[in-house]
Write a protein that holds these residues in place. Sequence first.
Motif, PDB file in Angstrom:
ATOM      1  N   GLU A   1       0.848  -1.212   0.000  1.00 48.52           N
ATOM      2  CA  GLU A   1       0.000   0.000   0.000  1.00 48.52           C
ATOM      3  C   GLU A   1       0.878   1.256   0.000  1.00 48.52           C
ATOM      4  OE1 GLU A   1      -2.990  -1.470  -1.062  1.00 48.52           O
ATOM      5  OE2 GLU A   1      -3.234   0.651  -0.531  1.00 48.52           O
ATOM      6  N   PHE A   2       1.926   1.216   0.837  1.00 45.91           N
ATOM      7  CA  PHE A   2       2.864   2.359   0.930  1.00 45.91           C
ATOM      8  C   PHE A   2       3.452   2.657  -0.455  1.00 45.91           C
ATOM      9  CE2 PHE A   2       6.101   5.161   2.302  1.00 45.91           C
ATOM     10  CZ  PHE A   2       7.349   4.712   1.901  1.00 45.91           C
ATOM     11  N   ALA A   3       3.909   1.572  -1.135  1.00 43.20           N
ATOM     12  CA  ALA A   3       4.562   1.738  -2.448  1.00 43.20           C
ATOM     13  C   ALA A   3       3.603   2.411  -3.443  1.00 43.20           C
ATOM     14  CB  ALA A   3       4.994   0.379  -2.975  1.00 43.20           C
ATOM     15  N   LYS A   4       2.338   1.992  -3.421  1.00 44.95           N
ATOM     16  CA  LYS A   4       1.367   2.498  -4.408  1.00 44.95           C
ATOM     17  C   LYS A   4       1.179   4.008  -4.303  1.00 44.95           C
ATOM     18  CE  LYS A   4      -2.442  -0.098  -4.546  1.00 44.95           C
ATOM     19  NZ  LYS A   4      -3.413  -1.127  -4.025  1.00 44.95           N
ATOM     20  N   HIS A   5       1.478   4.581  -3.113  1.00 45.13           N
ATOM     21  CA  HIS A   5       1.269   6.034  -2.938  1.00 45.13           C
ATOM     22  C   HIS A   5       2.553   6.827  -3.125  1.00 45.13           C
ATOM     23  CE1 HIS A   5      -2.261   4.211  -0.997  1.00 45.13           C
ATOM     24  NE2 HIS A   5      -2.885   5.335  -1.313  1.00 45.13           N
ATOM     25  N   ILE A   6       3.649   6.153  -3.489  1.00 42.65           N
ATOM     26  CA  ILE A   6       4.888   6.905  -3.754  1.00 42.65           C
ATOM     27  C   ILE A   6       4.746   7.540  -5.138  1.00 42.65           C
ATOM     28  CG2 ILE A   6       7.380   6.761  -4.145  1.00 42.65           C
ATOM     29  CD1 ILE A   6       7.399   4.320  -2.252  1.00 42.65           C
ATOM     30  N   PRO A   7       4.831   8.887  -5.232  1.00 43.75           N
ATOM     31  CA  PRO A   7       4.657   9.550  -6.527  1.00 43.75           C
ATOM     32  C   PRO A   7       5.575   8.939  -7.584  1.00 43.75           C
ATOM     33  CG  PRO A   7       4.814  11.181  -4.777  1.00 43.75           C
ATOM     34  CD  PRO A   7       5.118   9.841  -4.152  1.00 43.75           C
ATOM     35  N   GLY A   8       4.973   8.455  -8.661  1.00 45.40           N
ATOM     36  CA  GLY A   8       5.774   7.889  -9.755  1.00 45.40           C
ATOM     37  C   GLY A   8       5.743   6.370  -9.768  1.00 45.40           C
ATOM     38  N   PHE A   9       5.480   5.733  -8.619  1.00 46.47           N
ATOM     39  CA  PHE A   9       5.510   4.257  -8.577  1.00 46.47           C
ATOM     40  C   PHE A   9       4.422   3.686  -9.481  1.00 46.47           C
ATOM     41  CE2 PHE A   9       6.750   0.236  -6.780  1.00 46.47           C
ATOM     42  CZ  PHE A   9       5.603  -0.536  -6.752  1.00 46.47           C
ATOM     43  N   ARG A  10       3.245   4.291  -9.428  1.00 46.69           N
ATOM     44  CA  ARG A  10       2.110   3.758 -10.200  1.00 46.69           C
ATOM     45  C   ARG A  10       2.302   3.974 -11.691  1.00 46.69           C
ATOM     46  NH1 ARG A  10      -2.649   3.577  -6.333  1.00 46.69           N
ATOM     47  NH2 ARG A  10      -3.684   5.273  -7.411  1.00 46.69           N
ATOM     48  N   MET A  11       3.218   4.925 -12.074  1.00 48.26           N
ATOM     49  CA  MET A  11       3.428   5.153 -13.513  1.00 48.26           C
ATOM     50  C   MET A  11       4.342   4.081 -14.093  1.00 48.26           C
ATOM     51  SD  MET A  11       3.393   8.939 -12.772  1.00 48.26           S
ATOM     52  CE  MET A  11       4.940   9.493 -13.489  1.00 48.26           C
ATOM     53  N   LEU A  12       5.001   3.307 -13.219  1.00 52.84           N
ATOM     54  CA  LEU A  12       5.880   2.240 -13.715  1.00 52.84           C
ATOM     55  C   LEU A  12       5.005   1.102 -14.240  1.00 52.84           C
ATOM     56  CD1 LEU A  12       8.394   2.140 -10.701  1.00 52.84           C
ATOM     57  CD2 LEU A  12       8.661   3.353 -12.886  1.00 52.84           C
ATOM     58  N   SER A  13       5.570   0.241 -15.096  1.00 47.86           N
ATOM     59  CA  SER A  13       4.779  -0.892 -15.617  1.00 47.86           C
ATOM     60  C   SER A  13       4.450  -1.842 -14.461  1.00 47.86           C
ATOM     61  CB  SER A  13       5.606  -1.648 -16.668  1.00 47.86           C
ATOM     62  OG  SER A  13       6.649  -2.348 -16.017  1.00 47.86           O
ATOM     63  N   GLN A  14       3.365  -2.602 -14.626  1.00 48.64           N
ATOM     64  CA  GLN A  14       2.963  -3.588 -13.616  1.00 48.64           C
ATOM     65  C   GLN A  14       4.155  -4.495 -13.269  1.00 48.64           C
ATOM     66  OE1 GLN A  14       0.175  -4.488 -11.875  1.00 48.64           O
ATOM     67  NE2 GLN A  14      -0.929  -2.652 -12.528  1.00 48.64           N
ATOM     68  N   ASN A  15       4.834  -4.964 -14.317  1.00 46.76           N
ATOM     69  CA  ASN A  15       5.952  -5.900 -14.091  1.00 46.76           C
ATOM     70  C   ASN A  15       7.053  -5.250 -13.261  1.00 46.76           C
ATOM     71  OD1 ASN A  15       4.615  -7.806 -15.526  1.00 46.76           O
ATOM     72  ND2 ASN A  15       5.713  -7.448 -17.455  1.00 46.76           N
ATOM     73  N   ASP A  16       7.339  -3.972 -13.544  1.00 47.48           N
ATOM     74  CA  ASP A  16       8.398  -3.299 -12.767  1.00 47.48           C
ATOM     75  C   ASP A  16       7.943  -3.056 -11.331  1.00 47.48           C
ATOM     76  OD1 ASP A  16      10.086  -1.304 -15.380  1.00 47.48           O
ATOM     77  OD2 ASP A  16      10.088  -3.438 -14.857  1.00 47.48           O
ATOM     78  N   GLN A  17       6.661  -2.755 -11.153  1.00 46.12           N
ATOM     79  CA  GLN A  17       6.148  -2.581  -9.781  1.00 46.12           C
ATOM     80  C   GLN A  17       6.320  -3.889  -8.998  1.00 46.12           C
ATOM     81  OE1 GLN A  17       2.157  -0.888  -9.478  1.00 46.12           O
ATOM     82  NE2 GLN A  17       2.481   0.358 -11.327  1.00 46.12           N
ATOM     83  N   ILE A  18       5.975  -5.000  -9.632  1.00 45.50           N
ATOM     84  CA  ILE A  18       6.090  -6.317  -8.977  1.00 45.50           C
ATOM     85  C   ILE A  18       7.569  -6.625  -8.691  1.00 45.50           C
ATOM     86  CG2 ILE A  18       5.765  -8.819  -9.251  1.00 45.50           C
ATOM     87  CD1 ILE A  18       3.074  -7.672  -9.019  1.00 45.50           C
ATOM     88  N   ALA A  19       8.426  -6.339  -9.678  1.00 44.77           N
ATOM     89  CA  ALA A  19       9.864  -6.636  -9.511  1.00 44.77           C
ATOM     90  C   ALA A  19      10.429  -5.850  -8.332  1.00 44.77           C
ATOM     91  CB  ALA A  19      10.611  -6.286 -10.802  1.00 44.77           C
ATOM     92  N   LEU A  20      10.039  -4.580  -8.189  1.00 49.42           N
ATOM     93  CA  LEU A  20      10.546  -3.759  -7.076  1.00 49.42           C
ATOM     94  C   LEU A  20      10.002  -4.273  -5.738  1.00 49.42           C
ATOM     95  CD1 LEU A  20      10.300  -0.119  -8.552  1.00 49.42           C
ATOM     96  CD2 LEU A  20      12.343  -1.554  -8.296  1.00 49.42           C
ATOM     97  N   LEU A  21       8.726  -4.697  -5.731  1.00 51.85           N
ATOM     98  CA  LEU A  21       8.135  -5.186  -4.473  1.00 51.85           C
ATOM     99  C   LEU A  21       8.705  -6.546  -4.082  1.00 51.85           C
ATOM    100  CD1 LEU A  21       4.468  -4.007  -4.994  1.00 51.85           C
ATOM    101  CD2 LEU A  21       5.965  -3.406  -3.068  1.00 51.85           C
ATOM    102  N   LYS A  22       9.017  -7.372  -5.101  1.00 47.18           N
ATOM    103  CA  LYS A  22       9.558  -8.717  -4.838  1.00 47.18           C
ATOM    104  C   LYS A  22      10.848  -8.598  -4.037  1.00 47.18           C
ATOM    105  CE  LYS A  22       9.574 -12.766  -7.768  1.00 47.18           C
ATOM    106  NZ  LYS A  22       8.590 -13.589  -7.085  1.00 47.18           N
ATOM    107  N   THR A  23      11.693  -7.655  -4.435  1.00 49.04           N
ATOM    108  CA  THR A  23      13.000  -7.562  -3.765  1.00 49.04           C
ATOM    109  C   THR A  23      12.982  -6.524  -2.653  1.00 49.04           C
ATOM    110  OG1 THR A  23      13.549  -6.100  -5.599  1.00 49.04           O
ATOM    111  CG2 THR A  23      14.469  -8.321  -5.669  1.00 49.04           C
ATOM    112  N   GLY A  24      12.075  -5.567  -2.687  1.00 49.09           N
ATOM    113  CA  GLY A  24      12.143  -4.451  -1.727  1.00 49.09           C
ATOM    114  C   GLY A  24      11.213  -4.539  -0.540  1.00 49.09           C
TER     115      GLY A  24
END
Length: 244
Positions: A69-92
Amino acid sequence: HSLRNIDELCASIVRSHRETSQFPLGELQALRWKLFSREEIQAYQSKSVDDMWQHCAIRLTDAVQYVVEFAKHIPGFRMLSQNDQIALLKTGSMEVVLVRMCRFFNTENNTVFFDGKFAGVEVFKSLASGDLITAVFDFAHDMCALKLTEQQIALFSALVLINADRPCLEDRGRVQRVQRSVELGLRHILQRDNLEGLLHKLYQRMAVLRSLCSLHMEKLRWFSQRYPLTAHSLFPPLYKELFA
Ligand SMILES: CCS(=O)(=O)c1ccc(CC(=O)Nc2nc(-c3ccccc3)c(C(=O)c3ccccc3CC(C)C)s2)cc1
């Protein structure tokens, strides 16, 4: 980046951090001397390895859900592709849970808020992952020593998540642009607080976070081999999606 944009960026990341921490800091502080009794500790220690792992995986998945939820509200995170959002969450996401631990760790008695009370390392004995737990406690202790404010935790958590060096990113350039704006935000609040020295220490901690997470993955692999049924059918789907 005009100053106004940076201020707005910091404000929205801090607001999102506050809104996605399951417990306000004050509530955790008020609970810091609520410890498990001898009987309760015995009960945890007499759980089977797979029961305790399942129990922790559920707690960790709860904490990770709030990080998503925190990640989704970071300005710019939602503009990334779904796959990149998942990749960042997988490791972060696990790394952010570890950063957030400085909110729920009591360095005076070396306990962590877990299952509604503060628990020492002995509570986690039946995980049979002493090295992981010791490393997690040591890291929490080390983070507490930096005495980060909620604002600094918020910006550092965003920086830990938006990392253009993560593997399997489709559009690294776009992640880099979001990462740079978050870096500017963190620098901005540290300069304002006259704490430039802290920036270097935070970058050092990012290396420790990576080693902690690979230790967690190594333990998870060991566990899944020994208890395949539990790992595959009893762990929360999000835990499997992100860590398995
Ligand atoms: C984070 C937002 S908050 O409002 O501050 C908040 C909200 C809710 C809580 C309660 C909570 O979920 N505490 C957990 N504690 C531990 C833990 C457990 C062993 C040692 C140290 C902390 C959890 C974990 O499962 C965990 C976390 C990090 C690394 C390793 C693990 C062990 C797993 C991977 C086997 S979950 C605490 C704080």
